[in-house]
Design a protein around this motif. Structure first.
Motif, PDB file in Angstrom:
ATOM      1  N   ALA A 196       0.830  -1.206   0.000  1.00  0.00           N
ATOM      2  CA  ALA A 196       0.000   0.000   0.000  1.00  0.00           C
ATOM      3  C   ALA A 196       0.865   1.257   0.000  1.00  0.00           C
ATOM      4  O   ALA A 196       0.561   2.233  -0.698  1.00  0.00           O
ATOM      5  CB  ALA A 196      -0.932  -0.003   1.205  1.00  0.00           C
ATOM      6  N   GLU A 197       1.962   1.226   0.775  1.00  0.00           N
ATOM      7  CA  GLU A 197       2.844   2.393   0.817  1.00  0.00           C
ATOM      8  C   GLU A 197       3.585   2.556  -0.515  1.00  0.00           C
ATOM      9  O   GLU A 197       3.768   3.676  -1.014  1.00  0.00           O
ATOM     10  CB  GLU A 197       3.839   2.257   1.962  1.00  0.00           C
ATOM     11  CG  GLU A 197       3.183   2.244   3.331  1.00  0.00           C
ATOM     12  CD  GLU A 197       4.197   1.967   4.433  1.00  0.00           C
ATOM     13  OE1 GLU A 197       4.841   2.941   4.889  1.00  0.00           O
ATOM     14  OE2 GLU A 197       4.347   0.790   4.793  1.00  0.00           O
ATOM     15  N   ASN A 212       2.472   1.537  -3.432  1.00  0.00           N
ATOM     16  CA  ASN A 212       1.495   1.959  -4.422  1.00  0.00           C
ATOM     17  C   ASN A 212       1.158   3.445  -4.279  1.00  0.00           C
ATOM     18  O   ASN A 212       0.946   4.159  -5.267  1.00  0.00           O
ATOM     19  CB  ASN A 212       0.223   1.124  -4.284  1.00  0.00           C
ATOM     20  CG  ASN A 212      -0.714   1.293  -5.467  1.00  0.00           C
ATOM     21  OD1 ASN A 212      -0.285   1.199  -6.617  1.00  0.00           O
ATOM     22  ND2 ASN A 212      -1.985   1.556  -5.188  1.00  0.00           N
ATOM     23  N   LEU A 213       1.115   3.941  -3.045  1.00  0.00           N
ATOM     24  CA  LEU A 213       0.857   5.357  -2.828  1.00  0.00           C
ATOM     25  C   LEU A 213       1.969   6.204  -3.436  1.00  0.00           C
ATOM     26  O   LEU A 213       1.695   7.252  -4.060  1.00  0.00           O
ATOM     27  CB  LEU A 213       0.735   5.636  -1.323  1.00  0.00           C
ATOM     28  CG  LEU A 213       0.495   7.109  -0.945  1.00  0.00           C
ATOM     29  CD1 LEU A 213      -0.820   7.606  -1.546  1.00  0.00           C
ATOM     30  CD2 LEU A 213       0.487   7.261   0.584  1.00  0.00           C
ATOM     31  N   ILE A 237       1.431   6.244  -7.160  1.00  0.00           N
ATOM     32  CA  ILE A 237       0.315   7.127  -7.533  1.00  0.00           C
ATOM     33  C   ILE A 237       0.734   8.593  -7.445  1.00  0.00           C
ATOM     34  O   ILE A 237       0.392   9.411  -8.311  1.00  0.00           O
ATOM     35  CB  ILE A 237      -0.903   6.844  -6.628  1.00  0.00           C
ATOM     36  CG1 ILE A 237      -1.467   5.445  -6.922  1.00  0.00           C
ATOM     37  CG2 ILE A 237      -1.982   7.908  -6.833  1.00  0.00           C
ATOM     38  CD1 ILE A 237      -2.568   5.019  -5.975  1.00  0.00           C
ATOM     39  N   ASN A 238       1.476   8.935  -6.423  1.00  0.00           N
ATOM     40  CA  ASN A 238       1.946  10.314  -6.274  1.00  0.00           C
ATOM     41  C   ASN A 238       2.871  10.716  -7.418  1.00  0.00           C
ATOM     42  O   ASN A 238       2.810  11.855  -7.912  1.00  0.00           O
ATOM     43  CB  ASN A 238       2.659  10.483  -4.943  1.00  0.00           C
ATOM     44  CG  ASN A 238       1.704  10.438  -3.766  1.00  0.00           C
ATOM     45  OD1 ASN A 238       0.507  10.684  -3.909  1.00  0.00           O
ATOM     46  ND2 ASN A 238       2.233  10.110  -2.580  1.00  0.00           N
TER      47      ASN A 238
END
Length: 457
Positions: free
Chosen positions: A422-423, A425-426, A429-430
């Motif tokens: 999740a980290e 992927n964040l 995305i950023n």
């Protein structure tokens, strides 16, 4: 269609798209035709200062009781008659209406030309926006594919580690789920790109132009553009100024109706009648003489009556028919007439028209001032957009650099198992978001700079 086909095998530039749109836009073509109509009006108004010339011919046959055109007496026999003539009319003075009408038509021609320039600007603005939208959607699709490649790379790594028993099943599930998300975003981006192309092709009015590519503008620089601050040359403002000038000319035309009009009319005419008396032709030579003895007049000499006699000279002539063309060429007449017109009382109509036209002139002046303010505000707005998009672009570049470093760090830590998916992927995305921001503000800057310059072309 040949124009579209010639570009089917290569990417279209912005200049190609604008040329296509202008060549195929029916409204723009109609304005060009209206310019030609206005030019015809100008030429016609210039010819009004010359005299007119017209001809007339009539042929008639009358039965019953008629008037003999030669004796002006009533007759009861058929009469064949004809009339032919030429007439001319010239305006000697009409208060300057011809001159002012010519000026008014010249202004109308200029107004139509400026209307075409306004339409050209709007077409350029629409095409530039649609064109850059295609380029932007194309770049966004590229970024989405790069993001998909990142996830696919992590899936390959996870599969390799899974074979060695070093990768948790949950991580693989997360990666596969994200891969499906990336694929969906690619499908969505491809759809957005197709819609952007359809929108652009509709503006180009090319039905056969379906699958095509566009060139990314190569001359985008973030240096401060040289933007003029004067709005004098803006077509819309020039058009409003011409409308004020038109109101001035219309006012002069209304005032000229209170002045006298002087016209000169002239005509050359001839006629024919079957009742024309015959003509006699002198044959020349020595005339004949004959002695006529009176039967009722006598002279008495020494109570002897002698009849009166006289010597009559008979000219040597021959009777000839006064024919059709002989009459027409012999009966020519000329007429001239000066016509003077001056309005005395019209129940205040002309004064009312003059007062109304003065108000129309004030309205035109107000519209000019309004247009001046609107254009000034619009250009200030575009200038502000240029400055804002440039600032946002420069900051977006810094943001992209920082997010790139953050992503590389997150990728390394994810591969080492320090952080969760999740980290990672964040961070991905950023990074994608920062790249989109760079593209969006880059093309915004280019678009607003183009639009600003279009106002003065």
């Amino acid at each position: 269609m040949q124009f579209a086909h010639s570009f089917a095998q290569k990417a279209l530039s912005l200049e190609n798209c604008i040329d296509m749109a202008l060549n195929n836009n029916q409204d723009y073509k109609n304005l060009s035709l209206q310019t030609k109509i206005a030019n015809v009006k100008v030429k016609q108004s210039q010819l009004e200062k010359y005299p007119s010339l017209s001809s007339d011919f009539s042929q008639g046959f009358n039965l019953g009781r008629n008037i003999d055109p030669f004796s002006n007496q009533f007759v009861t026999k058929p009469i064949n008659s004809a009339n032919v003539g030429f007439s001319s009319n010239a305006t000697l003075y009409n208060g300057g209406q011809i001159k002012n009408t010519t000026k008014l038509n010249q202004l109308e021609k200029s107004v139509v030309q400026l209307e075409a320039e306004k339409s050209k600007i709007e077409i350029k603005k629409s095409v530039a926006l649609a064109y850059l939208e295609v380029v932007l959607k194309k770049e966004i699709l590229r970024i989405k594919k790069e993001q998909k490649a990142i996830v696919e790379e992590q899936i390959k790594r996870a599969n390799a580690l899974s074979e060695l028993g070093n990768e948790a099943a949950a991580s693989k599930i997360d990666l596969n789920a994200q891969l499906e998300n990336e694929i969906y975003q690619i499908v969505e981006a491809e759809g957005n790109l197709k819609l952007a192309k359809v929108n652009l092709s509709q503006l180009l009015n090319q039905k056969d132009l379906v699958d095509f590519e566009v060139q990314e503008p190569s001359n985008i620089t973030m240096t401060n553009p040289n933007l003029t601050t004067s709005i004098v040359g803006v077509p819309h403002l020039k058009q409003k100024q011409l409308e004020v000038n038109q109101a001035d000319i219309n006012l002069l035309l209304k005032k000229s109706q209170r002045k006298p009009f002087v016209f000169l009319n002239g005509g050359l005419f001839s006629n024919f009648s079957s009742e024309a008396p015959p003509r006699f032709k002198n044959l020349g030579g020595t005339p004949k003489q004959e002695i006529l003895v009176s039967s009722n007049q006598f002279v008495s000499i020494e109570n002897i009556k002698f009849p009166v006699s006289e010597v009559r000279t008979i000219p040597n002539v021959k009777e000839s028919n006064f024919g059709y063309f002989n009459q027409l060429f012999s009966n020519f007449g000329l007429g001239l007439k000066v016509n003077f017109q001056y309005p005395i009382y019209d129940k205040g109509l002309r004064n009312s028209q003059i007062q109304s036209q003065k108000i129309e002139k004030l309205i035109a002046q107000n519209n000019y001032q309004k247009a001046e303010q609107e254009i000034s505000n619009e250009l200030k707005e575009y200038k502000t957009y240029i400055e804002i998009s440039k600032s946002k672009f420069l900051q977006a570049q810094n943001q992209e650099k920082s997010q790139q470093k953050a992503f590389e760090l997150a990728k390394m830590r994810f591969e080492e198992g320090i952080i969760r998916f999740a980290e990672f992927n964040l961070a991905k995305i950023n990074l994608e978001s920062s790249r989109s921001n760079v593209l969006q503000n880059k093309f915004n800057f280019y678009y607003y700079t183009l639009v600003y310059k279009y106002f003065f072309e």
